[in-house]
Scaffold this active site. Structure first.
Site, PDB file in Angstrom:
ATOM      1  N   LYS A   1       0.955  -1.103   0.073  1.00 40.58           N
ATOM      2  CA  LYS A   1      -0.036   0.158  -0.076  1.00 40.58           C
ATOM      3  C   LYS A   1       0.720   1.331  -0.182  1.00 40.58           C
ATOM      4  O   LYS A   1       1.818   1.290   0.744  1.00 40.58           O
ATOM      5  CB  LYS A   1      -0.729   0.136   1.169  1.00 40.58           C
ATOM      6  CG  LYS A   1      -1.800   1.271   1.410  1.00 40.58           C
ATOM      7  CD  LYS A   1      -2.629   1.023   2.637  1.00 40.58           C
ATOM      8  CE  LYS A   1      -3.169   2.074   3.346  1.00 40.58           C
ATOM      9  NZ  LYS A   1      -4.026   2.005   4.468  1.00 40.58           N
TER      10      LYS A   1
ATOM     11  N   SER B   1      -8.675   2.670   4.258  1.00 43.95           N
ATOM     12  CA  SER B   1      -7.794   3.201   3.290  1.00 43.95           C
ATOM     13  C   SER B   1      -7.023   2.313   2.470  1.00 43.95           C
ATOM     14  O   SER B   1      -6.219   2.768   1.629  1.00 43.95           O
ATOM     15  CB  SER B   1      -6.908   4.371   4.231  1.00 43.95           C
ATOM     16  OG  SER B   1      -6.018   3.659   4.896  1.00 43.95           O
TER      17      SER B   1
ATOM     18  N   SER C   1      -8.776   0.730   8.621  1.00 46.50           N
ATOM     19  CA  SER C   1      -8.283   0.568   7.181  1.00 46.50           C
ATOM     20  C   SER C   1      -7.684  -0.839   6.664  1.00 46.50           C
ATOM     21  O   SER C   1      -7.706  -0.996   5.472  1.00 46.50           O
ATOM     22  CB  SER C   1      -7.201   1.740   7.110  1.00 46.50           C
ATOM     23  OG  SER C   1      -7.767   2.952   7.060  1.00 46.50           O
TER      24      SER C   1
END
Length: 485
Positions: A72, A150, A174
């Site tokens: 990520k 996220s 997230s």
């Protein structure tokens, strides 16, 4: 090669070790799927295919030797690769990482082959992955819906079979939110289980945790074994596990006392979410566990961090990145809501911040006591503690794309709507307890609906044991979005 698409990372690694497939073949298969599917879902924003091919050709060793993996684009950096933190200004600068973070180094040492970096919302502050910088990541179960945030890009990369597992982090949900939205396994570990070094000792006053999103419980266990543990200079660390987490997979779980939460004091729950919790509770009873409608009373009052602490952290990001790029950031550099939140944090006095932190710590003690004895934290022996809490992961199915975005002229309106989606997840970032989302339910219209299990501080072992039992009792391995083939 298609038969390996839906193998988990552990299964793919076993094929490499046995010689049935090479690391290079695995990586080429991953690259082909990224090139085919990513234009539709926008999970990857940076790819590093030539680097990956070179690493795979060297036959990487380790428990996950040769397995493709994604990182990520938030917090964890990989040397020489773009690092844009979800922002336009870093994208415009083509900002690149000067070194690996320690977690990335551990991922490489475990044998993972990094094929690229995944999409994330601006500064990671949203429960949907729709940054201005790279556009929306689409939910593969319904392309009109959010992938969650996220870690939405990482979740979609796994859900579509582009990689078997991917890095994720969690400051309010997230890891668990996109896991629920995409039908995957997501574990937020105990605070400080994974080091944030070398740059950080803690992030967001200890609310942020590093982990992964996977298809199987055994993959979560193996990855946690690979990346967990204290590093030099860490300000604190999680309790040392008594044995490797992979040994908890399939281990006896005993008879557990589990509380379930099927409502929320301020947020209305979708009927599918309630059905997910109730059907899971029924399954747990069939397996012999004690299941009661119960939760910590402190959860009926909101945790204090959002009101004071989060805006301060947002402003800190504005200051830090301004220093890094050599100029002050302006409203043109960030979306409307992130800028407004940061400006609110700018005006929070130091005393108010510390008072908020102390209030948060007091609230956390009231919540965590539920897992031990009576709720007021005393040890009177009147009521045994619970082993686990079962809740929805999300209060409702994934939003339609655009619903959680900033509203022009209405600062923080979109952010507040986005915030509803952390109602069940963020409390346990505050307490630092491990929490896992499992894909145990699908809605009538085919959307995955995760449920969350929360354990006492340091008890990832219990989550992994029960998760592996539920994975056998109600399998999800054969469920894939149609778009992924």
């Amino acid at each position: 090669m298609e038969e390996i698409t839906w193998l988990d990372a552990t299964g793919q690694a076993e094929l490499v070790r046995s010689g049935e497939i090479s690391a290079s073949e695995l990586v080429e298969h991953s690259i082909a799927r990224i090139e085919k599917l990513n234009p539709e879902v926008n999970a990857f924003i940076h790819t590093s295919f030539e680097k990956a091919r070179a690493v795979a050709a060297g036959a990487p060793a380790g428990p996950f030797g040769g397995v493709p993996f994604a990182v990520k684009d938030l917090f964890q950096q990989s040397e020489g690769d773009p690092y844009h933190y979800g922002t336009r200004f870093l994208k415009d600068l083509d900002w690149r990482a000067s070194a690996d973070t320690w977690m990335v180094s551990k991922l490489r040492a475990a044998g993972f082959v990094l094929v690229g970096r995944t999409n994330t919302p601006e500064i990671g502050a949203w429960t949907t992955t729709e940054p201005d910088s790279y556009g929306p990541t689409r939910n593969p179960w319904d392309l009109s819906r959010s992938s969650g945030g996220s870690s939405g890009g990482s979740a979609v990369a796994v859900a579509t079979g582009m990689v078997p597992a991917a890095h994720a982090n969690d400051g309010g949900g997230s890891v668990r939110i996109p896991s629920s939205a995409n039908g995957l396994v997501g574990l937020k570990p105990t605070r400080a289980r994974v080091s944030l070094g070398p740059e950080l000792g803690e992030a967001w006053a200890g609310l942020t945790h590093e982990s992964a999103i996977t298809r199987s419980v055994r993959d979560i266990a193996g990855i946690l074994d690979a990346v967990g543990g204290m590093a030099p200079g860490d300000p604190y660390t999680a309790p040392t596990p008594r044995r490797p987490y992979v040994r908890e997979v399939g281990a006896p779980v005993g008879r557990l006392r589990i509380g379930i939460q099927v409502d929320h004091p301020t947020v209305a729950l979708d009927p599918e979410v309630v059905a997910a919790v109730r059907s899971t509770a029924a399954l747990l009873e069939e397996l012999g566990h004690i299941v009661e409608v119960a939760r910590p009373a402190a959860l009926d009052a909101p945790a204090p961090e959002a009101q004071v602490l989060m805006p301060v952290f947002q402003y800190l990001d504005i200051v830090r990145w301004g220093r890094a790029i050599g100029r002050e950031l302006t409203p043109a550099d960030l979306d409307q809501d992130n800028w407004a939140l940061g400006m609110y944090g700018k005006d929070v006095p130091a005393v108010a911040y510390l008072e908020g932190l102390y209030a948060l710590h007091a609230w956390c003690r009231r919540v965590a006591a539920w897992w031990n004895h009576d709720e007021d934290g005393t040890d009177g022996g009147r009521k045994p503690g619970y082993d686990l809490l079962l809740t929805p992961t999300l209060p409702k199915p994934p939003a339609k794309l655009g619903e959680l975005r900033p509203v022009p002229g209405e600062p923080l309106a979109g952010f507040m709507r986005s915030g509803e989606y952390v109602s069940f997840t963020s409390p346990f970032n505050a307490t630092g307890q491990p929490a896992m989302s499992l894909p145990l339910h699908w809605s009538a219209d085919g959307l995955p609906v995760g449920v969350q299990f929360v354990a006492a501080y340091g008890r990832e072992d219990l989550l992994i044991r029960l998760g592996s039992v539920l994975e056998q009792a109600r399998p999800w391995a054969d469920r894939h979005p149609a778009i992924a083939g």
